[in-house]
Design an enzyme around this catalytic site. Structure first.
Site, PDB file in Angstrom:
ATOM      1  N   GLU A 149     -33.553   2.530 -40.622  1.00 26.71           N
ATOM      2  CA  GLU A 149     -33.570   4.022 -41.222  1.00 26.71           C
ATOM      3  C   GLU A 149     -33.420   4.727 -39.737  1.00 26.71           C
ATOM      4  OE1 GLU A 149     -35.839   7.558 -43.411  1.00 26.71           O
ATOM      5  OE2 GLU A 149     -36.629   5.632 -43.408  1.00 26.71           O
ATOM      6  N   GLU A 243     -37.725  10.107 -51.647  1.00 26.07           N
ATOM      7  CA  GLU A 243     -38.862  10.340 -50.762  1.00 26.07           C
ATOM      8  C   GLU A 243     -39.213  11.649 -50.141  1.00 26.07           C
ATOM      9  OE1 GLU A 243     -40.297   7.554 -46.572  1.00 26.07           O
ATOM     10  OE2 GLU A 243     -38.170   8.700 -46.690  1.00 26.07           O
TER      11      GLU A 243
END
Length: 266
Positions: A149, A243
């Site tokens: 990420e 998220e």
């Protein structure tokens, strides 16, 4: 077709089964797990296996640790790699597809003093390639994927944009290592988030969503039709995992996301 997931800490319920009931009623298709440090995720094996047996869909785990594969300290790097291997093994055991991690988080930013990290860019790259290769080989042996990420410049100094992650992943050369994109970080770092998705579609494997202010989608100014449209264009068929932080009534905020994303063109 749009598939949404919600991280486990965002939904009410004392068990994964109770959280799954809420998630389904709200329109989600899966729960994204969180992998804390000190091998906590592995200690949940019995809980996770029972939840899987009871039909809870848990495709991914997002790391929630204090140090990561790009740590400056070698001992911390080794520990992070060992813990990520464990998380990859456990997510495979419950029928999942992979685990997501950044290169680092909160370790250093070139936007804050002292501005220059203790390693050179070449040394950073060497460390990351070694860690990604080791984790990618383990992921391949388990039949799952490691998702790298990119974080924004204030949270990490090594991998901020999709192009940087793609360069590392192509150098590693393993199908078991892919990018885990995050709409919030992309909003900060990418000149054109939709174009970045199209440019690196071949190495995108997972997606997390929150708005420009880190709140739930719909609470900021991110161009969702463009971002979701790019994923549709490239044929992304994974989950969009929520998220985020929540603004307003937390339960209603979580409930609002699947419908909002569908209205936005996903």
């Amino acid at each position: 077709m749009l598939k949404t997931a919600v991280q486990e800490q965002l939904v009410p319920g004392d068990t994964l089964q109770a959280k799954w009931d809420f998630a389904q009623q709200a329109g989600y298709d899966a729960i994204e797990l969180r992998g804390k440090g000190d091998f906590h995720f592995a200690s949940r094996r019995e809980e996770l296996r029972q939840a899987h047996k009871d039909g809870v869909v848990m495709p991914t785990v997002c790391v929630d640790m204090l140090h990561f594969l790009g740590a400056f300290d070698e001992e911390l790097r080794r520990d992070a790699v060992a813990q990520m291997k464990s998380q990859l093994t456990v997510i495979a055991e419950i029928g999942g597809v992979g685990a997501q991690t950044p290169a680092s988080y909160g370790m250093f930013s070139r936007r804050l003093p002292p501005f220059e990290p203790p390693r050179t860019e070449e040394e950073d790259r060497e460390v990351l390639l070694a860690g990604l290769t080791e984790l990618g080989e383990h992921a391949r042996s388990e039949g799952v994927t490691l998702f790298l990420e990119p974080l924004n410049r204030y949270e990490d100094h090594m991998v901020n944009r999709l192009g940087q992650a793609a360069d590392l992943i192509r150098a590693v050369g393993l199908d078991s290592v892919r990018i885990g994109i995050d709409s919030y970080h992309m909003n900060i770092e990418e000149t054109d988030p939709a174009a970045a998705i199209v440019a690196h579609a071949d190495v995108i494997g997972h997606a997390q969503v929150s708005d420009s202010n880190r709140f739930q989608p719909g609470a900021g100014h991110l161009d969702w039709p463009a971002w979701l449209g790019a994923l549709h264009t490239v044929g992304y068929d994974g989950h969009l995992a929520l998220e985020c932080r929540l603004t307003g009534d937390p339960v209603e905020a979580v409930r609002s996301v699947p419908a909002f994303l569908k209205r936005s063109g996903a």
